[in-house]
Motif scaffolding. Structure first.
Motif, PDB file in Angstrom:
ATOM      1  N   THR A  58       0.837  -1.200   0.000  1.00 27.34           N
ATOM      2  CA  THR A  58       0.000   0.000   0.000  1.00 27.34           C
ATOM      3  C   THR A  58       0.874   1.253   0.000  1.00 27.34           C
ATOM      4  O   THR A  58       0.617   2.197  -0.753  1.00 27.34           O
TER       5      THR A  58
ATOM      6  N   ASN B 282       0.872   3.994  -2.907  1.00 32.94           N
ATOM      7  CA  ASN B 282       0.523   5.374  -2.560  1.00 32.94           C
ATOM      8  C   ASN B 282       1.568   6.375  -3.043  1.00 32.94           C
ATOM      9  O   ASN B 282       1.226   7.512  -3.370  1.00 32.94           O
TER      10      ASN B 282
ATOM     11  N   ASP C 284      -5.404   6.651 -10.007  1.00 24.31           N
ATOM     12  CA  ASP C 284      -5.979   6.893  -8.685  1.00 24.31           C
ATOM     13  C   ASP C 284      -5.471   8.253  -8.231  1.00 24.31           C
ATOM     14  O   ASP C 284      -4.327   8.631  -8.513  1.00 24.31           O
TER      15      ASP C 284
ATOM     16  N   PHE D 237      -4.572   5.319  -0.311  1.00 22.15           N
ATOM     17  CA  PHE D 237      -5.344   4.249   0.319  1.00 22.15           C
ATOM     18  C   PHE D 237      -4.781   3.919   1.691  1.00 22.15           C
ATOM     19  O   PHE D 237      -3.579   4.035   1.913  1.00 22.15           O
ATOM     20  N   THR D 238      -5.643   3.441   2.582  1.00 17.13           N
ATOM     21  CA  THR D 238      -5.181   2.792   3.802  1.00 17.13           C
ATOM     22  C   THR D 238      -4.979   1.315   3.458  1.00 17.13           C
ATOM     23  O   THR D 238      -5.559   0.818   2.483  1.00 17.13           O
TER      24      THR D 238
ATOM     25  N   GLU E  55      -6.299  -1.161   4.883  1.00 16.37           N
ATOM     26  CA  GLU E  55      -7.622  -1.825   4.923  1.00 16.37           C
ATOM     27  C   GLU E  55      -8.399  -1.580   3.631  1.00 16.37           C
ATOM     28  O   GLU E  55      -9.094  -2.471   3.144  1.00 16.37           O
ATOM     29  N   GLU E  56      -8.310  -0.374   3.078  1.00 16.13           N
ATOM     30  CA  GLU E  56      -8.987  -0.091   1.808  1.00 16.13           C
ATOM     31  C   GLU E  56      -8.374  -0.893   0.669  1.00 16.13           C
ATOM     32  O   GLU E  56      -9.050  -1.211  -0.306  1.00 16.13           O
ATOM     33  N   ARG E  57      -7.119  -1.235   0.796  1.00 17.35           N
ATOM     34  CA  ARG E  57      -6.399  -1.955  -0.258  1.00 17.35           C
ATOM     35  C   ARG E  57      -6.513  -3.484  -0.114  1.00 17.35           C
ATOM     36  O   ARG E  57      -6.160  -4.224  -1.027  1.00 17.35           O
ATOM     37  N   ARG E  58      -7.003  -3.950   1.038  1.00 14.17           N
ATOM     38  CA  ARG E  58      -7.097  -5.398   1.291  1.00 14.17           C
ATOM     39  C   ARG E  58      -7.894  -6.143   0.217  1.00 14.17           C
ATOM     40  O   ARG E  58      -7.447  -7.203  -0.249  1.00 14.17           O
TER      41      ARG E  58
END
Length: 172
Positions: free
Chosen positions: A22, A26, A37, A41-42, A44-47
């Motif tokens: 991530t 980023n 993009d 992203f965090t 978790e958003e990338r999971r």
């Protein structure tokens, strides 16, 4: 499966890589037009992205790590080209290399491992979109048998300007 050189190992990506992957992505979101993009992203958003690339099947995630430190130096993926069923034998591929790890052959190692992993899958074509200008990426793709098929002009807007995307394809 693992591809190795003296300094770099390539292996399938795993959930433990999520934070580093991530952070690497980023960098390209914040600093470059390479990805369209526009917001970071965090992890978790990338999971869901990571989980959509299992260790087998047509959608893979290969990670290059420094042999000694295990630091992530880059990654390559194959992802669905489009969602409609008839596109099922086509994938879109991409490579991201850590900014400090460029020009060391990491992209080549990643694509070699990715295409070896995909060789047994029911796939017909791979496609790659390259935001312009990006000569290094075009050369990498051409080395792997991709050929230029066309350019979408001013297809994305980022950093207050429009960007072209050149499209390449490869038989699998």
């Amino acid at each position: 499966m693992s591809t190795e050189s003296a300094e770099v190992q390539v292996r399938p990506g795993v959930e433990g890589d999520l934070e580093a992957l991530t952070a690497l992505y980023n960098h390209y979101v914040r600093e470059t037009p390479i990805t369209f993009d526009t917001a970071v992203f965090t992890p978790e958003e990338r999971r869901p992205w990571l989980l959509s690339h299992p260790e087998d099947g047509p959608y893979r995630l290969m990670v290059a790590v420094a042999a000694e430190s295990q630091e992530i130096l880059g990654y390559a993926t194959s992802s669905p080209y489009r969602v409609k069923p008839a596109y099922g034998t086509s994938v879109e591929t991409t490579v991201y290399v850590a900014p400090h790890a460029g020009r060391r052959g990491i992209g080549t190692l990643l694509y070699k491992a990715l295409f070896e992993a995909l060789s047994g899958e029911d796939l017909h074509r791979a496609y790659a979109g390259i935001a312009q200008p990006n000569e290094a990426s075009a050369r990498l793709h051409e080395r792997f048998g991709f050929r230029y098929v066309g350019t979408y002009r001013e297809v994305g807007r980022k950093f207050g300007r429009y960007w072209d995307v050149a499209w390449f394809e490869k038989e699998l």
